[in-house]
Design a protein around this motif. Structure first.
Motif, short mmCIF file in Angstrom:
data_model
loop_
_atom_site.label_atom_id
_atom_site.label_comp_id
_atom_site.label_asym_id
_atom_site.label_seq_id
_atom_site.Cartn_x
_atom_site.Cartn_y
_atom_site.Cartn_z
N VAL A 66 0.63 -1.24 0.07
CA VAL A 66 -0.46 0.36 -0.08
C VAL A 66 0.99 1.29 -0.29
O VAL A 66 2.02 1.47 1.20
N HIS A 67 0.55 2.01 -0.21
CA HIS A 67 0.98 3.87 -1.18
C HIS A 67 0.37 4.90 -1.17
O HIS A 67 -0.66 5.09 -1.30
N ALA A 68 0.26 5.35 0.09
CA ALA A 68 -0.65 6.52 0.28
C ALA A 68 0.09 7.76 -0.31
O ALA A 68 1.23 7.77 -0.15
N VAL A 69 -0.57 8.11 -1.27
CA VAL A 69 0.62 9.66 -1.63
C VAL A 69 0.16 11.29 -1.70
O VAL A 69 -1.08 11.09 -1.59
N THR A 70 0.74 11.61 -1.02
CA THR A 70 0.09 13.29 -0.69
C THR A 70 0.88 13.78 -2.49
O THR A 70 1.88 13.77 -3.07
N LEU A 71 -0.21 14.42 -2.93
CA LEU A 71 0.06 15.26 -3.90
C LEU A 71 0.38 17.13 -4.50
O LEU A 71 0.52 17.47 -3.48
N SER A 72 1.23 17.65 -5.34
CA SER A 72 1.98 19.27 -4.64
C SER A 72 0.93 19.58 -4.38
O SER A 72 -0.11 19.47 -4.57
N GLY A 73 1.66 20.76 -3.85
CA GLY A 73 0.93 21.54 -3.01
C GLY A 73 -0.22 21.11 -1.82
O GLY A 73 -0.70 22.46 -1.21
N LEU A 74 0.20 20.02 -1.52
CA LEU A 74 -0.60 19.42 0.19
C LEU A 74 0.95 19.21 1.25
O LEU A 74 1.39 18.55 0.10
#
Length: 231
Positions: free
Chosen positions: A31-39
């Motif tokens: 499992v990979h939880a990803v943070t998007l750019s700008g957040l």
């Protein structure tokens, strides 16, 4: 082993999946939880909608992930839908969690009555601030959960909401599950309803609010696990 890539909606980072990730891992998934750019921890990174698409594609390719289930919640259904096309045969399935879906040439704000969002962008230097606590009422969230969403949420970069989606083919051809959270309305939005006519799409209803990773993390993890097992 299925590889999940989880992407939360507006204002949220990878931390939003904290209660879902361990349940999926206990079921044997990567499992990979990803943070998007700008957040969140990437709040200083400039971002438009195509930046978010690249964030997701780059994560999949950088980690050489295959047999991937991409999961997009709320706003993030738009970049996740586009990324699902772009990762090609690495994709196993895409899951949209009470989310918007990309429509070629249309922005996030074109998908619903959005005057209040545009006004918020104008009043806040081009970012969309997290909602006030009262706006989370009736979504099966505790005061503590609401406090975390509001307190840890990041103003959302406006360009991601106004830039148009770019699709390479019909979204209905992707293998997809759409999770409709019933406390946020009984029926999917029109763009989703049209896609659910495809024999490659399925609808799953979940009796909770718009943020099920907080209100029903174990049930959401079960739905994701079942989606990963579909042919």
């Amino acid at each position: 082993m299925t590889r999940f890539v989880l992407v939360a909606g507006a204002w949220l980072g990878a931390w939003a999946w904290d209660e879902v990730v361990p349940v999926l891992r206990a079921a044997g998934h990567d499992v990979h939880a990803v943070t998007l750019s700008g957040l969140a921890e990437k709040s200083d990174v400039p971002a438009g909608q195509q930046t978010h698409v690249r964030d997701i594609v780059d994560h999949v390719e950088r980690h050489d992930l295959r047999d991937v289930v991409l999961v997009g919640h709320s706003y993030s259904g738009i970049p996740v839908g586009q990324a699902s096309e772009r990762i090609g045969d690495r994709l196993r399935r895409v899951v949209f969690v009470d989310s918007n879906v990309p429509v070629d040439g249309r922005s996030f704000l074109a998908g619903f009555a959005s005057d209040h969002v545009r006004q918020a962008l104008d009043a806040n230097g081009g970012v969309w601030p997290p909602l006030p606590p009262a706006d989370y009422a009736g979504q099966e969230l505790t005061d503590e959960q609401i406090g975390r969403i509001v307190g840890e949420g990041t103003p959302h970069p406006g360009a991601t909401l106004t830039e148009p989606a770019v699709l390479q083919g019909p979204l209905g051809e992707l293998p997809a599950t759409y999770v409709k959270c019933l406390m946020d309305g009984d029926e999917p939005m029109p763009a989703v309803a049209g896609l659910l006519g495809s024999d490659r799409w399925e609808l799953v209803r979940l009796d909770t609010g718009h943020w099920p990773m907080f209100s029903r993390p174990r049930e959401l993890a079960r739905i994701l696990d079942e989606a990963a097992r579909k042919d």
